[in-house]
Design a protein around this motif. Sequence first.
Motif, short mmCIF file in Angstrom:
data_model
loop_
_atom_site.label_atom_id
_atom_site.label_comp_id
_atom_site.label_asym_id
_atom_site.label_seq_id
_atom_site.Cartn_x
_atom_site.Cartn_y
_atom_site.Cartn_z
N ARG A 148 -8.65 -12.31 9.43
CA ARG A 148 -7.42 -11.77 9.03
C ARG A 148 -6.31 -12.62 8.64
O ARG A 148 -5.49 -12.39 7.51
N ARG A 149 -6.36 -13.90 9.34
CA ARG A 149 -5.29 -14.80 8.82
C ARG A 149 -5.56 -15.30 7.57
O ARG A 149 -4.35 -15.59 6.58
N LYS A 150 -6.70 -15.68 7.22
CA LYS A 150 -7.00 -16.07 5.83
C LYS A 150 -6.46 -14.91 4.76
O LYS A 150 -6.03 -15.33 3.89
N ALA A 151 -6.91 -13.61 4.96
CA ALA A 151 -6.62 -12.70 4.15
C ALA A 151 -4.96 -12.34 4.04
O ALA A 151 -4.52 -11.89 2.74
N LEU A 152 -4.22 -12.94 4.93
CA LEU A 152 -2.84 -12.64 4.93
C LEU A 152 -2.13 -14.14 4.13
O LEU A 152 -1.04 -14.11 3.96
N GLY A 153 -3.05 -14.91 4.11
CA GLY A 153 -2.57 -16.19 3.45
C GLY A 153 -1.79 -17.31 4.29
O GLY A 153 -1.16 -18.00 4.00
N TRP A 154 -2.38 -17.47 5.82
CA TRP A 154 -1.57 -18.20 6.45
C TRP A 154 -2.76 -18.90 7.31
O TRP A 154 -3.88 -18.45 7.55
N SER A 155 -2.23 -20.07 8.00
CA SER A 155 -3.20 -20.74 9.05
C SER A 155 -2.23 -21.71 9.85
O SER A 155 -1.16 -21.63 9.73
N VAL A 156 -2.86 -22.16 10.97
CA VAL A 156 -2.30 -22.88 11.86
C VAL A 156 -2.94 -24.17 12.10
O VAL A 156 -4.18 -24.36 12.21
N LYS A 157 -1.98 -25.28 11.88
CA LYS A 157 -2.57 -26.66 11.97
C LYS A 157 -1.52 -27.29 13.02
O LYS A 157 -0.37 -27.63 12.75
N ASP A 158 -2.27 -28.03 14.27
CA ASP A 158 -1.36 -28.58 15.02
C ASP A 158 -0.21 -28.00 15.51
O ASP A 158 0.89 -28.16 15.74
N ARG A 159 -0.50 -26.53 15.82
CA ARG A 159 0.58 -25.34 16.25
C ARG A 159 1.60 -25.22 15.52
O ARG A 159 2.56 -24.81 15.67
N LEU A 160 1.46 -25.47 14.08
CA LEU A 160 2.75 -25.21 13.09
C LEU A 160 1.72 -24.07 12.01
O LEU A 160 0.62 -24.41 11.67
N VAL A 161 2.57 -23.27 11.63
CA VAL A 161 1.99 -22.24 10.62
C VAL A 161 2.29 -22.65 9.28
O VAL A 161 3.30 -23.26 9.08
N GLN A 162 1.19 -22.45 8.55
CA GLN A 162 1.25 -22.92 7.31
C GLN A 162 1.06 -21.98 6.38
O GLN A 162 -0.19 -21.12 6.30
N PHE A 163 1.72 -21.40 5.34
CA PHE A 163 1.26 -20.31 4.48
C PHE A 163 1.04 -20.75 2.98
O PHE A 163 1.40 -21.91 2.65
N GLU A 164 0.23 -19.98 2.44
CA GLU A 164 -0.12 -20.34 1.09
C GLU A 164 0.92 -20.30 0.15
O GLU A 164 2.06 -19.56 0.24
N HIS A 165 1.10 -21.04 -1.20
CA HIS A 165 1.87 -21.35 -1.89
C HIS A 165 2.34 -19.79 -2.44
O HIS A 165 1.73 -19.05 -2.75
N GLY A 166 3.82 -19.82 -2.39
CA GLY A 166 4.26 -18.46 -3.04
C GLY A 166 4.55 -17.21 -2.12
O GLY A 166 5.30 -16.22 -2.26
N GLU A 172 -16.06 -13.07 19.18
CA GLU A 172 -16.28 -12.33 17.98
C GLU A 172 -14.90 -11.97 17.55
O GLU A 172 -14.38 -11.91 16.19
N LEU A 173 -13.96 -11.44 18.44
CA LEU A 173 -12.77 -11.13 18.40
C LEU A 173 -11.87 -12.32 17.45
O LEU A 173 -11.10 -12.10 16.65
N ASP A 174 -11.90 -13.35 17.99
CA ASP A 174 -11.30 -14.85 17.71
C ASP A 174 -11.82 -14.93 16.16
O ASP A 174 -10.87 -15.20 15.49
N ARG A 175 -12.89 -14.83 15.81
CA ARG A 175 -13.47 -14.77 14.48
C ARG A 175 -12.79 -13.83 13.44
O ARG A 175 -12.59 -14.26 12.29
N GLU A 176 -12.59 -12.64 13.97
CA GLU A 176 -12.11 -11.67 12.94
C GLU A 176 -10.61 -11.75 12.92
O GLU A 176 -10.25 -11.58 11.72
N ILE A 177 -9.89 -12.49 13.91
CA ILE A 177 -8.64 -12.81 13.78
C ILE A 177 -8.53 -13.82 12.70
O ILE A 177 -7.24 -13.82 12.01
N GLU A 178 -9.39 -14.86 12.79
CA GLU A 178 -9.24 -15.82 11.83
C GLU A 178 -9.31 -15.32 10.34
O GLU A 178 -8.81 -15.72 9.48
#
Length: 208
Positions: free
Chosen positions: A26-44, A18-24
């Motif tokens: 929160r990540r979306k709300a801040l505009g970033w995600s992790v793919k292949d251990r690399l952080v990707q931010f939304e445009h701007g 449940e904590l992992d889902r909440e963290i995910e």
Amino acid sequence: MTGRLEELAHEIVRLQGELDREIERRRKALGWSVKDRLVQFEHGIVSEHRKLRQGIASFLARSSLVVVVTAPIIYSMLIPLLLLDLWASLYQAICFRAYRIPRVRRRDYVAFDRGSLAYLNGIEALNCLYCGYGNGVVAYVREIASRTEQYWCPIKHAIRISAPHERYAAFLEYGDAEGYRDRLETFRAALREEGGDTAQSPVIGDIA
């Protein structure tokens, strides 16, 4: 293991999910995600972060004398941390292989992603890299030590210890002589079955 302990163990696993889902979320709300251990931010977002960066000159001007004086002492810890990192890696490379204990993946504990945050200046980024390395090495070594303890001495202490590692809850009770003689090999087998190069501890019920 009693039914109540097993119930609590599964509840911990459920809450972690449940904590992992909440963290995910929160990540979306801040505009970033992790793919292949690399952080990707939304445009701007990176451009907005740069606007919040404090210049190094301004940062140093606001730093107290205590910060300046103690900085060399703080960073001197890098020497023992490097030695601990190297020695623990060598230890598990030799001993874990000899006893067929799955080795701990260092990259699951030591991360350097915070240093690239655009709102940090050079000094702040360096501080984040240092703290990430130091705490990562300690966590990495702790997992190596916990696997060693499960193999050689999976027994709880008589006195209460603060913040024990994840494997500790499944250990044998202090004074359980028969359990130690009967189940030591069970603990060792469970450890070997975790698979190579994994950072995941076994579910507590697995060796109950």
